[in-house]
Design a protein around this motif. Structure first.
Motif, PDB file in Angstrom:
ATOM      1  N   TYR A  79       0.828  -1.208   0.000  1.00  0.00           N
ATOM      2  CA  TYR A  79       0.000   0.000   0.000  1.00  0.00           C
ATOM      3  C   TYR A  79       0.867   1.265   0.000  1.00  0.00           C
ATOM      4  O   TYR A  79       0.566   2.230  -0.699  1.00  0.00           O
ATOM      5  N   ILE A  80       1.941   1.263   0.768  1.00  0.00           N
ATOM      6  CA  ILE A  80       2.831   2.431   0.790  1.00  0.00           C
ATOM      7  C   ILE A  80       3.503   2.596  -0.573  1.00  0.00           C
ATOM      8  O   ILE A  80       3.723   3.721  -1.033  1.00  0.00           O
ATOM      9  N   GLN A  81       3.799   1.498  -1.251  1.00  0.00           N
ATOM     10  CA  GLN A  81       4.324   1.601  -2.621  1.00  0.00           C
ATOM     11  C   GLN A  81       3.324   2.348  -3.505  1.00  0.00           C
ATOM     12  O   GLN A  81       3.704   3.219  -4.291  1.00  0.00           O
ATOM     13  N   PHE A  82       2.061   1.998  -3.373  1.00  0.00           N
ATOM     14  CA  PHE A  82       0.993   2.672  -4.113  1.00  0.00           C
ATOM     15  C   PHE A  82       0.964   4.160  -3.780  1.00  0.00           C
ATOM     16  O   PHE A  82       0.945   5.017  -4.680  1.00  0.00           O
ATOM     17  N   GLU A  83       0.947   4.492  -2.486  1.00  0.00           N
ATOM     18  CA  GLU A  83       0.924   5.903  -2.079  1.00  0.00           C
ATOM     19  C   GLU A  83       2.115   6.661  -2.649  1.00  0.00           C
ATOM     20  O   GLU A  83       1.974   7.782  -3.144  1.00  0.00           O
ATOM     21  N   HIS A  84       3.280   6.062  -2.557  1.00  0.00           N
ATOM     22  CA  HIS A  84       4.485   6.726  -3.049  1.00  0.00           C
ATOM     23  C   HIS A  84       4.374   6.992  -4.551  1.00  0.00           C
ATOM     24  O   HIS A  84       4.738   8.066  -5.028  1.00  0.00           O
ATOM     25  N   GLU A  85       3.859   6.017  -5.272  1.00  0.00           N
ATOM     26  CA  GLU A  85       3.759   6.151  -6.728  1.00  0.00           C
ATOM     27  C   GLU A  85       2.794   7.265  -7.141  1.00  0.00           C
ATOM     28  O   GLU A  85       3.037   7.951  -8.132  1.00  0.00           O
ATOM     29  N   VAL A  86       1.704   7.457  -6.416  1.00  0.00           N
ATOM     30  CA  VAL A  86       0.726   8.474  -6.818  1.00  0.00           C
ATOM     31  C   VAL A  86       0.966   9.839  -6.176  1.00  0.00           C
ATOM     32  O   VAL A  86       0.291  10.810  -6.538  1.00  0.00           O
ATOM     33  N   THR A  87       1.924   9.947  -5.273  1.00  0.00           N
ATOM     34  CA  THR A  87       2.139  11.209  -4.553  1.00  0.00           C
ATOM     35  C   THR A  87       2.469  12.378  -5.471  1.00  0.00           C
ATOM     36  O   THR A  87       1.932  13.476  -5.294  1.00  0.00           O
ATOM     37  N   ASP A  88       3.331  12.188  -6.453  1.00  0.00           N
ATOM     38  CA  ASP A  88       3.665  13.304  -7.347  1.00  0.00           C
ATOM     39  C   ASP A  88       2.436  13.839  -8.074  1.00  0.00           C
ATOM     40  O   ASP A  88       2.199  15.041  -8.110  1.00  0.00           O
ATOM     41  N   GLY A  89       1.665  12.935  -8.674  1.00  0.00           N
ATOM     42  CA  GLY A  89       0.512  13.348  -9.467  1.00  0.00           C
ATOM     43  C   GLY A  89      -0.686  13.761  -8.646  1.00  0.00           C
ATOM     44  O   GLY A  89      -1.605  14.401  -9.161  1.00  0.00           O
ATOM     45  N   LEU A  90      -0.695  13.413  -7.375  1.00  0.00           N
ATOM     46  CA  LEU A  90      -1.834  13.732  -6.516  1.00  0.00           C
ATOM     47  C   LEU A  90      -1.487  14.834  -5.518  1.00  0.00           C
ATOM     48  O   LEU A  90      -1.944  15.963  -5.633  1.00  0.00           O
ATOM     49  N   ASN A  91      -0.661  14.532  -4.561  1.00  0.00           N
ATOM     50  CA  ASN A  91      -0.375  15.473  -3.483  1.00  0.00           C
ATOM     51  C   ASN A  91       0.506  16.634  -3.934  1.00  0.00           C
ATOM     52  O   ASN A  91       0.176  17.802  -3.697  1.00  0.00           O
ATOM     53  N   ILE A  92       1.621  16.326  -4.548  1.00  0.00           N
ATOM     54  CA  ILE A  92       2.555  17.375  -4.977  1.00  0.00           C
ATOM     55  C   ILE A  92       1.905  18.257  -6.040  1.00  0.00           C
ATOM     56  O   ILE A  92       2.010  19.487  -5.997  1.00  0.00           O
ATOM     57  N   ALA A  93       1.190  17.638  -6.988  1.00  0.00           N
ATOM     58  CA  ALA A  93       0.522  18.398  -8.045  1.00  0.00           C
ATOM     59  C   ALA A  93      -0.511  19.370  -7.476  1.00  0.00           C
ATOM     60  O   ALA A  93      -0.752  20.436  -8.060  1.00  0.00           O
ATOM     61  N   ALA A  94      -1.113  19.025  -6.357  1.00  0.00           N
ATOM     62  CA  ALA A  94      -2.115  19.891  -5.738  1.00  0.00           C
ATOM     63  C   ALA A  94      -1.487  21.021  -4.921  1.00  0.00           C
ATOM     64  O   ALA A  94      -2.177  21.937  -4.500  1.00  0.00           O
ATOM     65  N   GLY A  95      -0.182  20.932  -4.677  1.00  0.00           N
ATOM     66  CA  GLY A  95       0.501  21.974  -3.914  1.00  0.00           C
ATOM     67  C   GLY A  95       0.893  21.567  -2.510  1.00  0.00           C
ATOM     68  O   GLY A  95       1.386  22.390  -1.733  1.00  0.00           O
ATOM     69  N   GLU A  96       0.690  20.308  -2.165  1.00  0.00           N
ATOM     70  CA  GLU A  96       1.113  19.830  -0.849  1.00  0.00           C
ATOM     71  C   GLU A  96       2.624  19.643  -0.813  1.00  0.00           C
ATOM     72  O   GLU A  96       3.250  19.358  -1.830  1.00  0.00           O
ATOM     73  N   GLU A  97       3.182  19.758   0.369  1.00  0.00           N
ATOM     74  CA  GLU A  97       4.547  19.318   0.638  1.00  0.00           C
ATOM     75  C   GLU A  97       4.395  17.977   1.352  1.00  0.00           C
ATOM     76  O   GLU A  97       3.528  17.835   2.213  1.00  0.00           O
ATOM     77  N   VAL A  98       5.226  17.014   0.978  1.00  0.00           N
ATOM     78  CA  VAL A  98       5.116  15.671   1.554  1.00  0.00           C
ATOM     79  C   VAL A  98       6.490  15.199   2.005  1.00  0.00           C
ATOM     80  O   VAL A  98       7.476  15.385   1.280  1.00  0.00           O
ATOM     81  N   CYS A  99       6.542  14.610   3.190  1.00  0.00           N
ATOM     82  CA  CYS A  99       7.782  13.971   3.625  1.00  0.00           C
ATOM     83  C   CYS A  99       7.465  12.595   4.184  1.00  0.00           C
ATOM     84  O   CYS A  99       6.327  12.284   4.532  1.00  0.00           O
ATOM     85  N   TRP A 100       8.499  11.779   4.225  1.00  0.00           N
ATOM     86  CA  TRP A 100       8.406  10.389   4.676  1.00  0.00           C
ATOM     87  C   TRP A 100       9.398  10.187   5.808  1.00  0.00           C
ATOM     88  O   TRP A 100      10.537  10.661   5.735  1.00  0.00           O
ATOM     89  N   LEU A 101       8.983   9.485   6.846  1.00  0.00           N
ATOM     90  CA  LEU A 101       9.873   9.188   7.955  1.00  0.00           C
ATOM     91  C   LEU A 101       9.854   7.685   8.214  1.00  0.00           C
ATOM     92  O   LEU A 101       8.804   7.125   8.551  1.00  0.00           O
ATOM     93  N   PRO A 102      11.007   7.036   8.051  1.00  0.00           N
ATOM     94  CA  PRO A 102      11.057   5.615   8.410  1.00  0.00           C
ATOM     95  C   PRO A 102      10.696   5.459   9.893  1.00  0.00           C
ATOM     96  O   PRO A 102      11.172   6.214  10.751  1.00  0.00           O
ATOM     97  N   ARG A 103       9.852   4.493  10.187  1.00  0.00           N
ATOM     98  CA  ARG A 103       9.366   4.283  11.556  1.00  0.00           C
ATOM     99  C   ARG A 103      10.515   4.142  12.557  1.00  0.00           C
ATOM    100  O   ARG A 103      10.425   4.583  13.696  1.00  0.00           O
ATOM    101  N   ARG A 104      11.618   3.543  12.143  1.00  0.00           N
ATOM    102  CA  ARG A 104      12.769   3.377  13.045  1.00  0.00           C
ATOM    103  C   ARG A 104      13.316   4.710  13.533  1.00  0.00           C
ATOM    104  O   ARG A 104      13.924   4.779  14.594  1.00  0.00           O
ATOM    105  N   SER A 105      13.094   5.769  12.758  1.00  0.00           N
ATOM    106  CA  SER A 105      13.576   7.094  13.138  1.00  0.00           C
ATOM    107  C   SER A 105      12.581   7.850  14.008  1.00  0.00           C
ATOM    108  O   SER A 105      12.855   8.974  14.420  1.00  0.00           O
ATOM    109  N   ALA A 106      11.420   7.256  14.280  1.00  0.00           N
ATOM    110  CA  ALA A 106      10.377   7.941  15.041  1.00  0.00           C
ATOM    111  C   ALA A 106      10.328   7.537  16.508  1.00  0.00           C
ATOM    112  O   ALA A 106       9.476   8.029  17.250  1.00  0.00           O
ATOM    113  N   THR A 107      11.244   6.707  16.953  1.00  0.00           N
ATOM    114  CA  THR A 107      11.177   6.163  18.306  1.00  0.00           C
ATOM    115  C   THR A 107      11.163   7.242  19.381  1.00  0.00           C
ATOM    116  O   THR A 107      10.457   7.116  20.376  1.00  0.00           O
ATOM    117  N   GLY A 108      11.894   8.307  19.214  1.00  0.00           N
ATOM    118  CA  GLY A 108      11.974   9.351  20.232  1.00  0.00           C
ATOM    119  C   GLY A 108      10.879  10.396  20.173  1.00  0.00           C
ATOM    120  O   GLY A 108      10.918  11.372  20.917  1.00  0.00           O
TER     121      GLY A 108
END
Length: 170
Positions: A79-108
């Protein structure tokens, strides 16, 4: 609040910022776009999500800063592969800024229990999903403690996040 505004009304009434934190590895696998994508059908975000593109584009053209942060497990789910693939044409194209955080980096980071939208740092729309990722009724909150936790969590994720253009799926 006497009547709960629709998501579209919340977005249209927003004046400064709309931030969205996503923390699940899959959502609504029954979504026809996901079903088609999983079956190998090419997805055109401008056709599939024209209403979303119009709503967010209208907000960003008014100067609303729209940011979306996604916490993801790695290796990522289909599912995340799907989200990543459509992000440019959907979120970025609409004017959103998008970032991704690997869960391992969210522990703190102190994270809320649910995904959310925070509008103008004052109105919190908490998203609820069942165990399979199907959408349930959201909850609208103006509770300062909840808003402060969610705002703090979002900013912490954003600070550590990897911009969409730089994030490589693992």
């Amino acid at each position: 609040m006497a009547t709960v505004p629709t998501f579209e009304e919340l977005f249209r009434d927003c004046r400064e910022s709309a931030v969205h934190l996503e923390m699940r590895d899959s959502y609504m696998k029954s979504d026809p776009a996901y079903v088609d994508w999983a079956a190998g059908v090419a997805i055109n975000p401008a056709e599939r999500w024209a209403d979303w593109l119009a709503l967010v584009s209208e907000a960003t053209s008014r100067g609303v800063k729209v940011r979306r942060a996604r916490i993801v497990s790695e290796p990522v789910s289909k599912y995340i592969q799907f989200e990543h693939e459509v992000t440019d044409g959907l979120n970025i194209a609409a004017g959103e800024e998008v970032c991704w955080l690997p869960r391992r980096s969210a522990t703190g980071i102190a994270l809320p229990g649910n995904d959310f939208w925070l509008f103008d740092s004052s109105l919190l729309l908490v998203n609820h999903f069942d165990g399979e990722g199907e959408w349930l009724e959201p909850f609208l909150s103006t509770d300062r403690r909840e808003i402060e936790l969610c705002a703090s969590a979002f900013e912490a994720v954003w600070e550590l996040g990897i911009p969409h253009a730089e994030y490589q799926l693992v």
